[in-house]
Every structure is written in structure tokens, then in C-alpha cells.
Write an enzyme that holds these catalytic residues in place. Structure first.
Site, PDB file in Angstrom:
ATOM      1  N   TYR A  53      33.405 -64.440 -60.788  1.00 12.68           N
ATOM      2  CA  TYR A  53      33.010 -65.921 -60.931  1.00 12.68           C
ATOM      3  C   TYR A  53      33.298 -66.066 -62.358  1.00 12.68           C
ATOM      4  CZ  TYR A  53      32.085 -65.274 -56.305  1.00 12.68           C
ATOM      5  OH  TYR A  53      31.886 -64.206 -55.224  1.00 12.68           O
ATOM      6  N   ASN A 151      33.625 -57.746 -47.674  1.00 10.88           N
ATOM      7  CA  ASN A 151      35.124 -57.573 -47.293  1.00 10.88           C
ATOM      8  C   ASN A 151      35.627 -56.120 -46.960  1.00 10.88           C
ATOM      9  OD1 ASN A 151      35.227 -60.027 -48.208  1.00 10.88           O
ATOM     10  ND2 ASN A 151      35.259 -59.773 -50.287  1.00 10.88           N
TER      11      ASN A 151
HETATM   12  N1  LIG Z   1      33.088 -61.914 -51.298  1.00 10.59           N
HETATM   13  C1  LIG Z   1      33.280 -62.512 -51.448  1.00 10.59           C
HETATM   14  O1  LIG Z   1      34.493 -62.111 -51.501  1.00 10.59           O
HETATM   15  C2  LIG Z   1      33.034 -63.908 -52.030  1.00 10.59           C
HETATM   16  C3  LIG Z   1      34.406 -65.481 -51.193  1.00 10.59           C
HETATM   17  C4  LIG Z   1      34.234 -66.732 -51.462  1.00 10.59           C
HETATM   18  C5  LIG Z   1      32.848 -66.921 -51.580  1.00 10.59           C
HETATM   19  N2  LIG Z   1      32.137 -65.818 -51.908  1.00 10.59           N
HETATM   20  C6  LIG Z   1      30.136 -66.611 -51.854  1.00 10.59           C
HETATM   21  O2  LIG Z   1      29.999 -67.242 -50.903  1.00 10.59           O
HETATM   22  C7  LIG Z   1      29.401 -68.592 -52.019  1.00 10.59           C
HETATM   23  C8  LIG Z   1      29.854 -70.348 -51.061  1.00 10.59           C
HETATM   24  O3  LIG Z   1      30.956 -69.791 -50.409  1.00 10.59           O
HETATM   25  P1  LIG Z   1      32.005 -71.383 -50.604  1.00 10.59           P
HETATM   26  O4  LIG Z   1      31.431 -71.695 -52.044  1.00 10.59           O
HETATM   27  O5  LIG Z   1      32.992 -71.099 -50.462  1.00 10.59           O
HETATM   28  O6  LIG Z   1      31.177 -71.693 -49.525  1.00 10.59           O
HETATM   29  P2  LIG Z   1      31.810 -73.121 -48.317  1.00 10.59           P
HETATM   30  O7  LIG Z   1      30.290 -73.734 -48.335  1.00 10.59           O
HETATM   31  O8  LIG Z   1      32.665 -73.140 -47.385  1.00 10.59           O
HETATM   32  O9  LIG Z   1      32.295 -74.003 -49.632  1.00 10.59           O
HETATM   33  C9  LIG Z   1      31.544 -74.669 -50.430  1.00 10.59           C
HETATM   34  C10 LIG Z   1      32.248 -75.693 -51.096  1.00 10.59           C
HETATM   35  O10 LIG Z   1      32.719 -76.670 -50.118  1.00 10.59           O
HETATM   36  C11 LIG Z   1      32.008 -78.552 -50.784  1.00 10.59           C
HETATM   37  N3  LIG Z   1      31.060 -78.715 -49.815  1.00 10.59           N
HETATM   38  C12 LIG Z   1      29.821 -77.997 -49.663  1.00 10.59           C
HETATM   39  N4  LIG Z   1      28.678 -78.524 -49.488  1.00 10.59           N
HETATM   40  C13 LIG Z   1      29.039 -80.082 -48.944  1.00 10.59           C
HETATM   41  C14 LIG Z   1      28.734 -81.095 -48.546  1.00 10.59           C
HETATM   42  N5  LIG Z   1      27.273 -80.668 -48.324  1.00 10.59           N
HETATM   43  N6  LIG Z   1      29.594 -81.498 -47.961  1.00 10.59           N
HETATM   44  C15 LIG Z   1      30.878 -81.824 -48.496  1.00 10.59           C
HETATM   45  N7  LIG Z   1      31.711 -80.746 -49.314  1.00 10.59           N
HETATM   46  C16 LIG Z   1      30.593 -79.334 -49.690  1.00 10.59           C
HETATM   47  C17 LIG Z   1      31.956 -78.340 -51.863  1.00 10.59           C
HETATM   48  O11 LIG Z   1      33.366 -78.024 -53.430  1.00 10.59           O
HETATM   49  P3  LIG Z   1      34.308 -79.108 -53.483  1.00 10.59           P
HETATM   50  O12 LIG Z   1      32.804 -80.002 -53.545  1.00 10.59           O
HETATM   51  O13 LIG Z   1      34.989 -79.476 -54.342  1.00 10.59           O
HETATM   52  O14 LIG Z   1      34.885 -79.865 -52.242  1.00 10.59           O
HETATM   53  C18 LIG Z   1      31.580 -76.147 -52.113  1.00 10.59           C
HETATM   54  O15 LIG Z   1      31.933 -75.600 -53.636  1.00 10.59           O
HETATM   55  C19 LIG Z   1      29.588 -68.385 -53.343  1.00 10.59           C
HETATM   56  O16 LIG Z   1      29.533 -69.321 -53.971  1.00 10.59           O
HETATM   57  C20 LIG Z   1      30.154 -67.387 -53.629  1.00 10.59           C
HETATM   58  O17 LIG Z   1      28.786 -66.542 -54.383  1.00 10.59           O
HETATM   59  C21 LIG Z   1      31.774 -64.671 -51.937  1.00 10.59           C
END
Ligand SMILES: NC(=O)c1ccc[n+]([C@@H]2O[C@H](COP(=O)([O-])OP(=O)(O)OC[C@H]3O[C@@H](n4cnc5c(N)ncnc54)[C@H](OP(=O)(O)O)[C@@H]3O)[C@@H](O)[C@H]2O)c1
Length: 333
Positions: A53, A151
Site C-alpha cells: 500500500y 485471496n
Molecule cells: N487483500 C486484498 O487483496 C485487498 C484488496 C483491496 C483492499 N483490501 C483492504 O480492504 C480495505 C477496504 O477496501 P476498499 O478501500 O476497496 O473498500 P471499499 O469500502 O469497497 O471502498 C472504499 C472507497 O469507497 C469510497 N467510500 C468509502 N466510504 C464511502 C462512503 N461512506 N460514501 C461514499 N464513498 C465512500 C472511498 O473512495 P473514493 O472517495 O475515492 O471514491 C473509499 O476509498 C483496504 O483499505 C485494504 O485494507 C485488501
């Protein structure tokens, strides 16, 4: 927030984890520290990160916050390694690489022990016993408390569990997969392995990369300071891939239930995961403290059984005729 045991481990986790993939990227260091402060103030106790990250910066930002806040003993740190830190660079689960990668996790986070270490994905080129043996060394040295995985496919998870059992090596206590109302492909097989072995899920992208907040529309390519506004072709959430009738059928149900609760669509989507029997803790993603506050509010939304099942029904993945449909006709799953 209440805590509960993470599967068979001695880790007590809150239902919401703070994901930190935005740290050092969409969220600068000050905002990242504000997100950490707000999450801990709300009672959360799990922080999920990874070496890749922001090319190590996310772990460093967390490390500085842990030192500055004095909160190391109040939170559990979950991290990952396995992917290349720079394009074309070394990667994988071979101990020759992984040993240094885990030492780097510890150095950047500036901690003595990783509470949950998660290979970011399986490595088909390295026998499981080899990398599990390395994890055992780290556990014996007190540098890792528990092993989770991320994954992994179903056979990879089962193989890892079998090798751990028969070779007396550390076993898997959690799985971090993509899981949300828009992507439930792990329901085909992975979920059954988790159920059979009491392995809780730590779902990533619980809002499908932002889609489940309802902010993306059918007829306009996103613009502005959102994930897809900045890069419409980004990752699994790419606009062209997710802009489907199925996505909007699911969003319609989420919107309907959100109106019943006077809640946001994000909160309802997260509540569905929180109430999922196989979910251990949902990994929240946020760019701003306002988004995080909205998402933390999901802990207060209690879906009725009927509402939960409506979401379950509309988001259930299509069962392909073969092998799953065929095997289902014989009661084989
Ligand atoms: N193991 C893996 O391969 C893997 C892969 C991905 C993620 N992860 C982990 O999972 C965590 C979460 O994943 P993700 O960031 O993809 O989660 P997500 O909740 O699906 O997307 C988060 C994004 O959605 C938007 N957002 C979040 N809350 C919101 C709200 N209340 N209203 C409107 N927009 C909102 C923001 O992006 P914008 O404001 O930019 O639109 C935020 O960065 C990561 O931080 C990481 O720790 C792991």
C-alpha cells in the site's frame, strides 16, 4: 464496539476493521492519522495494511501513529506481503524472499509483533510446508501471533490447512477475500472451506470500491475526486465492468432498505456483511473522516431477517450449470 473471538485464535476483534489502502495516496499523513484517531475513538481495534500500500508508506504512517499515540496495546495489527514492491521486483512466498519482506513489515510499522500476518495471495511455485515453516520460525520468535491468508482459492486454502495439520505447522485463522453485495464469487467454493474449518472472513472492498454508497450512475462516467473519477478503469471496481443491470438491481434494494432505516446506502451494505454469519470483521475503506464516520454508523444499523435475506437473494451469484448446478442436483455441495 463489542469484540468477539476471531475463529480459533485468541484475537478479540471488533466487527469493523480499519483498512489503510488509501493511506499515503488518497489520504495524506495528517488525514490518515485523523482516520486512525476517529476509528479508535469509535472503539475499533483492528488495523489492516500491506507492504504494497503506497509502496510501504501506509505501514510507515501507521508506525508513526502507533508511536505518537501510544496506542500500540489497544489495537491489533494485520499486514501482508507476497507482491512485488516495485514493478518486476522480487515477490512470492519463498522463504528467501518472504523472510526479508516480513522483517520489512515489522521495520516500517516499527513494532515487535504482527498480530495477524496474511500472505497477500497463494504462491503455486512454493511448497506450502516451506513458507509455513518460515511462519513457524516467526511465531516461535514472537514476531507473528497468528496466520491469516488473503485471496486464496478453495483448494489453496484446503491444502494449506491440511499441510498445517499433518506437519504440525501454524494454521490459518482467517481469510481476507473480496466479498460484498456486488461480488460474492467466493460463495461457489471458498465459503464452504471456511464454514467447515471455522475460518472467519475479513471482507475487503465491502462497498465494492465505493459503488455500494450509490454514488456512481448508469449514464455518466465518474469524474472528480472519487476512486473511479480519478481512474474509471481501476481494478475490480472499474466503471465499465460494474456498470451493469445486475449492479443497479442490487443498488435499488440497498436504497429501499436504507430509506426504511433512515440510513445511508453504505451503512446498509456494510450492515449486511456485519450480520453475515461467516464474517469476522469488515475491513472499511475511506479517503475522508466524513466517509469513515458514515461507515462506522453501520454498526448501529440492524437489518431484520427479511431485509437481510432480500439483500442475500438479490446479490446471490448465478450458479453455472457445471460443475455447481450439476453437483447441486445430487446434493453434493
Ligand atoms: N487483500 C486484498 O487483496 C485487498 C484488496 C483491496 C483492499 N483490501 C483492504 O480492504 C480495505 C477496504 O477496501 P476498499 O478501500 O476497496 O473498500 P471499499 O469500502 O469497497 O471502498 C472504499 C472507497 O469507497 C469510497 N467510500 C468509502 N466510504 C464511502 C462512503 N461512506 N460514501 C461514499 N464513498 C465512500 C472511498 O473512495 P473514493 O472517495 O475515492 O471514491 C473509499 O476509498 C483496504 O483499505 C485494504 O485494507 C485488501
Amino acid at each position: 464496539m463489542q469484540t468477539s473471538s476471531l475463529g480459533t485464535s485468541d484475537l478479540q476483534v471488533t466487527p469493523l476493521t480499519l483498512g489503510t489502502m488509501t493511506f499515503g495516496k488518497e489520504a495524506d499523513e495528517a488525514t490518515s492519522h485523523a482516520l486512525l484517531d476517529a476509528y479508535v475513538a469509535a472503539g475499533g481495534n483492528v488495523i489492516d495494511t500491506a507492504d504494497v500500500y503506497s509502496a510501504g508508506l501506509s505501514e510507515e504512517i501507521i508506525g508513526r501513529w502507533l508511536k505518537g499515540s501510544g496506542k500500540r496495546d489497544d489495537v491489533l495489527i494485520a499486514t501482508k506481503a507476497r507482491f512485488a514492491m516495485a514493478k518486476g521486483g522480487p515477490r512470492g512466498l519463498h522463504p528467501d524472499y518472504l523472510r526479508g519482506a516480513i522483517e520489512d513489515n515489522l521495520r516500517r510499522l516499527d513494532i515487535d509483533t504482527i498480530d495477524l500476518f496474511q500472505p497477500h495471495a497463494f504462491d503455486p511455485n512454493v511448497p506450502v510446508a516451506e513458507w509455513l515453516g518460515l511462519i513457524k520460525e516467526f511465531v516461535d520468535q514472537g514476531k507473528i501471533r497468528h496466520l491469516g491468508v488473503s485471496n486464496f482459492l478453495s483448494y489453496q486454502l484446503q491444502q494449506t490447512l491440511d499441510v498445517a495439520k499433518y506437519e504440525g505447522l501454524p494454521t490459518v485463522v482467517s481469510l481476507q477475500p473480496q466479498y460484498n453485495l456486488l461480488d460474492r464469487h467466493i460463495d461457489y467454493e471458498v465459503m464452504d472451506v471456511c464454514k467447515n474449518h471455522n475460518i472467519p472472513l475479513l471482507p475487503w472492498s465491502p462497498l465494492g470500491g465505493g459503488w455500494l454508497s450509490g454514488k456512481y450512475e448508469r449514464d455518466s462516467v465518474p469524474t472528480g475526486a472519487t476512486r473511479l473519477g480519478e481512474d474509471p478503469s481501476r481494478g475490480v471496481e472499474a466503471y465499465d465492468k460494474r456498470n451493469t443491470e445486475r449492479t443497479f438491481a442490487i443498488l435499488d434494494v440497498v436504497k429501499d432498505i436504507a430509506a426504511d432505516h433512515g440510513a445511508s446506502m453504505a451503512q446498509v451494505s456494510l450492515a449486511w456483511l456485519i450480520q453475515h454469519p461467516q464474517v469476522g470483521s469488515v475491513i472499511l475503506g475511506a479517503r475522508t473522516t466524513e466517509q469513515l464516520a458514515d461507515n462506522l454508523g453501520a454498526a448501529q444499523v440492524e437489518l431484520s431477517t427479511e431485509q437481510w435475506e432480500r439483500l442475500e437473494d438479490v446479490s446471490r451469484p448465478h450458479t453455472p450449470d457445471y460443475p455447481y448446478g450439476f453437483v447441486d442436483t445430487m446434493g453434493g455441495r
